[in-house]
Design a protein around this motif. Structure first.
Motif, mmCIF file in Angstrom:
data_model
loop_
_atom_site.group_PDB
_atom_site.id
_atom_site.type_symbol
_atom_site.label_atom_id
_atom_site.label_comp_id
_atom_site.label_asym_id
_atom_site.label_seq_id
_atom_site.Cartn_x
_atom_site.Cartn_y
_atom_site.Cartn_z
ATOM 1 N N ASP A 1 0.847 -1.195 0.000
ATOM 2 C CA ASP A 1 0.000 0.000 0.000
ATOM 3 C C ASP A 1 0.883 1.245 0.000
ATOM 4 O OD1 ASP A 1 -2.057 -1.784 0.189
ATOM 5 O OD2 ASP A 1 -2.613 -1.277 2.246
ATOM 6 N N VAL A 2 0.423 2.309 -0.677
ATOM 7 C CA VAL A 2 1.192 3.546 -0.762
ATOM 8 C C VAL A 2 0.297 4.747 -0.512
ATOM 9 C CG1 VAL A 2 2.966 2.673 -2.340
ATOM 10 C CG2 VAL A 2 0.911 3.687 -3.269
ATOM 11 N N THR A 3 0.920 5.839 -0.078
ATOM 12 C CA THR A 3 0.238 7.113 0.102
ATOM 13 C C THR A 3 0.906 8.133 -0.805
ATOM 14 O OG1 THR A 3 -0.312 6.587 2.391
ATOM 15 C CG2 THR A 3 -0.409 8.903 1.762
ATOM 16 N N LEU A 4 0.111 8.818 -1.613
ATOM 17 C CA LEU A 4 0.615 9.795 -2.563
ATOM 18 C C LEU A 4 0.128 11.184 -2.175
ATOM 19 C CD1 LEU A 4 -0.224 7.888 -5.876
ATOM 20 C CD2 LEU A 4 1.812 7.679 -4.441
ATOM 21 N N GLU A 5 0.813 12.181 -2.666
ATOM 22 C CA GLU A 5 0.437 13.557 -2.397
ATOM 23 C C GLU A 5 -0.212 14.146 -3.639
ATOM 24 O OE1 GLU A 5 2.524 17.729 -1.052
ATOM 25 O OE2 GLU A 5 3.486 15.845 -0.545
#
Length: 145
Positions: A54-58
């Protein structure tokens, strides 16, 4: 009236409005500037193997999704909500650059690599998954903040 003004102030100073590019001086290239690029997002399409993490992007930042298929099975990834929450710059397949308006999924019949560069736009949680799969490792969640 005070509550309305407080709500307006909170709306202006919080949430997606705080999302900004990764650098202050974007220069002539704008959002595609080198300083605005986040880490590549690697995904692996292989029979019985985890898709990725899982990843978090801006929101407002530029990323590249790198999908590598090992050819062990005919596999695809789908994630319409994710693909509709980004602006796609290009998809590169075998050194051929494609500039699509939108996609729904990418399917591999044999081994290969696809690089998709994009700017994250719409905040939210989006799932990319192998169609028809139910295992937790066969999907990833991409959060755009």
């Amino acid at each position: 009236m005070k509550k309305l003004l407080m709500a307006a102030a909170l709306a202006v100073t919080s949430g997606p409005a705080l999302a900004a590019p990764l650098c202050d001086d974007l220069g002539f290239a704008g959002l595609l500037a080198k300083c605005n690029r986040g880490e590549d997002i690697p995904l692996t399409l292989a029979s019985g193997q985890p898709l990725g993490e899982d990843v978090t992007l801006e929101s407002g930042a530029y990323y590249t999704l790198v999908v590598t298929a090992d050819g062990s099975a005919e596999l695809a990834i789908e994630g319409a909500s994710f693909f509709r929450s980004i602006w796609m710059n290009e998809i590169v397949i075998n050194k051929i650059e494609i500039r699509p308006m939108a996609i729904d999924s990418i399917e591999f019949d044999k081994a290969g690599v696809v690089e998709m560069s994009f700017i994250a736009i719409k905040p939210g949680r989006h799932v990319l998954r192998i169609p028809g799969s139910t295992g937790e490792t066969q999907s990833i969640t991409i959060s755009i903040q």
